[in-house]
Design a protein around this motif. Structure first.
Motif, PDB file in Angstrom:
ATOM      1  N   GLY A 123       0.796  -1.220   0.000  1.00  0.00           N
ATOM      2  CA  GLY A 123       0.000   0.000   0.000  1.00  0.00           C
ATOM      3  C   GLY A 123       0.828   1.269   0.000  1.00  0.00           C
ATOM      4  N   GLU A 124       2.012   1.201   0.567  1.00  0.00           N
ATOM      5  CA  GLU A 124       2.881   2.374   0.631  1.00  0.00           C
ATOM      6  C   GLU A 124       3.765   2.521  -0.605  1.00  0.00           C
ATOM      7  OE1 GLU A 124       4.945   1.899   4.333  1.00  0.00           O
ATOM      8  OE2 GLU A 124       3.152   2.306   5.507  1.00  0.00           O
ATOM      9  N   ALA A 125       3.827   1.496  -1.424  1.00  0.00           N
ATOM     10  CA  ALA A 125       4.650   1.543  -2.638  1.00  0.00           C
ATOM     11  C   ALA A 125       3.841   2.206  -3.752  1.00  0.00           C
ATOM     12  CB  ALA A 125       5.072   0.134  -3.033  1.00  0.00           C
ATOM     13  N   ASN A 126       4.042   3.497  -3.930  1.00  0.00           N
ATOM     14  CA  ASN A 126       3.264   4.259  -4.909  1.00  0.00           C
ATOM     15  C   ASN A 126       3.879   4.294  -6.299  1.00  0.00           C
ATOM     16  OD1 ASN A 126       1.302   4.944  -2.999  1.00  0.00           O
ATOM     17  ND2 ASN A 126       2.545   6.641  -2.262  1.00  0.00           N
ATOM     18  N   THR A 127       5.118   3.838  -6.412  1.00  0.00           N
ATOM     19  CA  THR A 127       5.810   3.858  -7.703  1.00  0.00           C
ATOM     20  C   THR A 127       6.417   2.490  -7.972  1.00  0.00           C
ATOM     21  OG1 THR A 127       7.958   4.492  -6.787  1.00  0.00           O
ATOM     22  CG2 THR A 127       6.441   6.291  -7.378  1.00  0.00           C
ATOM     23  N   PRO A 128       6.708   2.185  -9.225  1.00  0.00           N
ATOM     24  CA  PRO A 128       7.400   0.928  -9.520  1.00  0.00           C
ATOM     25  C   PRO A 128       8.724   0.790  -8.761  1.00  0.00           C
ATOM     26  CG  PRO A 128       6.444   1.789 -11.524  1.00  0.00           C
ATOM     27  CD  PRO A 128       6.276   2.856 -10.467  1.00  0.00           C
ATOM     28  N   ARG A 129       9.481   1.870  -8.626  1.00  0.00           N
ATOM     29  CA  ARG A 129      10.747   1.794  -7.898  1.00  0.00           C
ATOM     30  C   ARG A 129      10.512   1.370  -6.449  1.00  0.00           C
ATOM     31  NH1 ARG A 129      15.589   4.143  -9.046  1.00  0.00           N
ATOM     32  NH2 ARG A 129      14.600   5.681 -10.403  1.00  0.00           N
ATOM     33  N   ALA A 130       9.517   1.955  -5.798  1.00  0.00           N
ATOM     34  CA  ALA A 130       9.218   1.614  -4.412  1.00  0.00           C
ATOM     35  C   ALA A 130       8.768   0.163  -4.284  1.00  0.00           C
ATOM     36  CB  ALA A 130       8.156   2.558  -3.856  1.00  0.00           C
ATOM     37  N   LEU A 131       7.968  -0.315  -5.227  1.00  0.00           N
ATOM     38  CA  LEU A 131       7.519  -1.699  -5.175  1.00  0.00           C
ATOM     39  C   LEU A 131       8.677  -2.655  -5.460  1.00  0.00           C
ATOM     40  CD1 LEU A 131       5.189  -3.585  -4.643  1.00  0.00           C
ATOM     41  CD2 LEU A 131       4.507  -3.351  -7.038  1.00  0.00           C
ATOM     42  N   LEU A 132       9.520  -2.316  -6.411  1.00  0.00           N
ATOM     43  CA  LEU A 132      10.711  -3.134  -6.684  1.00  0.00           C
ATOM     44  C   LEU A 132      11.581  -3.246  -5.442  1.00  0.00           C
ATOM     45  CD1 LEU A 132      11.795  -1.891 -10.223  1.00  0.00           C
ATOM     46  CD2 LEU A 132      11.069  -4.197  -9.624  1.00  0.00           C
ATOM     47  N   ASP A 133      11.811  -2.128  -4.768  1.00  0.00           N
ATOM     48  CA  ASP A 133      12.625  -2.129  -3.549  1.00  0.00           C
ATOM     49  C   ASP A 133      11.983  -2.998  -2.473  1.00  0.00           C
ATOM     50  OD1 ASP A 133      14.446  -0.446  -4.791  1.00  0.00           O
ATOM     51  OD2 ASP A 133      13.764   1.359  -3.742  1.00  0.00           O
ATOM     52  N   ALA A 134      10.662  -2.882  -2.303  1.00  0.00           N
ATOM     53  CA  ALA A 134       9.960  -3.666  -1.286  1.00  0.00           C
ATOM     54  C   ALA A 134      10.058  -5.161  -1.586  1.00  0.00           C
ATOM     55  CB  ALA A 134       8.502  -3.229  -1.210  1.00  0.00           C
ATOM     56  N   ILE A 135       9.862  -5.520  -2.832  1.00  0.00           N
ATOM     57  CA  ILE A 135       9.930  -6.933  -3.221  1.00  0.00           C
ATOM     58  C   ILE A 135      11.360  -7.450  -3.052  1.00  0.00           C
ATOM     59  CG2 ILE A 135       9.758  -8.540  -5.162  1.00  0.00           C
ATOM     60  CD1 ILE A 135       7.362  -6.729  -6.120  1.00  0.00           C
ATOM     61  N   SER A 136      12.327  -6.686  -3.519  1.00  0.00           N
ATOM     62  CA  SER A 136      13.729  -7.099  -3.426  1.00  0.00           C
ATOM     63  C   SER A 136      14.167  -7.312  -1.990  1.00  0.00           C
ATOM     64  CB  SER A 136      14.637  -6.075  -4.111  1.00  0.00           C
ATOM     65  OG  SER A 136      14.381  -6.048  -5.501  1.00  0.00           O
ATOM     66  N   SER A 137      13.639  -6.501  -1.071  1.00  0.00           N
ATOM     67  CA  SER A 137      14.022  -6.636   0.334  1.00  0.00           C
ATOM     68  C   SER A 137      13.472  -7.920   0.956  1.00  0.00           C
ATOM     69  CB  SER A 137      13.568  -5.415   1.141  1.00  0.00           C
ATOM     70  OG  SER A 137      12.169  -5.439   1.321  1.00  0.00           O
ATOM     71  N   HIS A 138      12.499  -8.538   0.309  1.00  0.00           N
ATOM     72  CA  HIS A 138      11.921  -9.794   0.820  1.00  0.00           C
ATOM     73  C   HIS A 138      12.508 -11.039   0.150  1.00  0.00           C
ATOM     74  CE1 HIS A 138       8.975  -7.031   2.457  1.00  0.00           C
ATOM     75  NE2 HIS A 138       8.587  -8.005   3.259  1.00  0.00           N
ATOM     76  N   LEU A 139      13.312 -10.852  -0.877  1.00  0.00           N
ATOM     77  CA  LEU A 139      13.928 -11.995  -1.545  1.00  0.00           C
ATOM     78  C   LEU A 139      15.149 -12.445  -0.753  1.00  0.00           C
ATOM     79  CD1 LEU A 139      13.794 -10.803  -5.265  1.00  0.00           C
ATOM     80  CD2 LEU A 139      12.358 -12.537  -4.177  1.00  0.00           C
TER      81      LEU A 139
END
Length: 87
Positions: free
Chosen positions: A66-82
């Motif tokens: 919900g806080e990831a408003n941009t592709p960059r933010a979502l990429l960072d969030a996903i990458s931090s969980h890998l």
């Protein structure tokens, strides 16, 4: 085995989840574009997160998505969980 998650992966999953024709809203430099500006609402992002979780075997908290408003933010969030890549 660890995996990476790229902008191309995100674009592919966004398109699969939305059923939109290839490239819709995802052409050009979109890393810092707001998802709403490129045609993806909160439901599309939840579907995207669900697909990422299944494909990459991770769990994403709804607040992170919900806080990831941009592709960059979502990429960072996903990458931090890998899982971290072995050196």
């Amino acid at each position: 085995m660890s995996r990476t998650f790229t902008l191309d992966d995100l674009k592919r999953i966004l398109l699969e989840g939305s059923g939109a024709p290839d490239g819709t809203g995802l052409e050009g430099d979109i890393l810092d574009a707001d998802f709403a500006d490129i045609g993806y609402d909160s439901l599309a992002l939840l579907e995207t997160a669900s697909r990422v979780e299944r494909e990459y075997g991770i769990e994403l908290d709804e607040t992170v998505v919900g806080e990831a408003n941009t592709p960059r933010a979502l990429l960072d969030a996903i990458s931090s969980h890998l899982p971290a890549q072995a050196a």
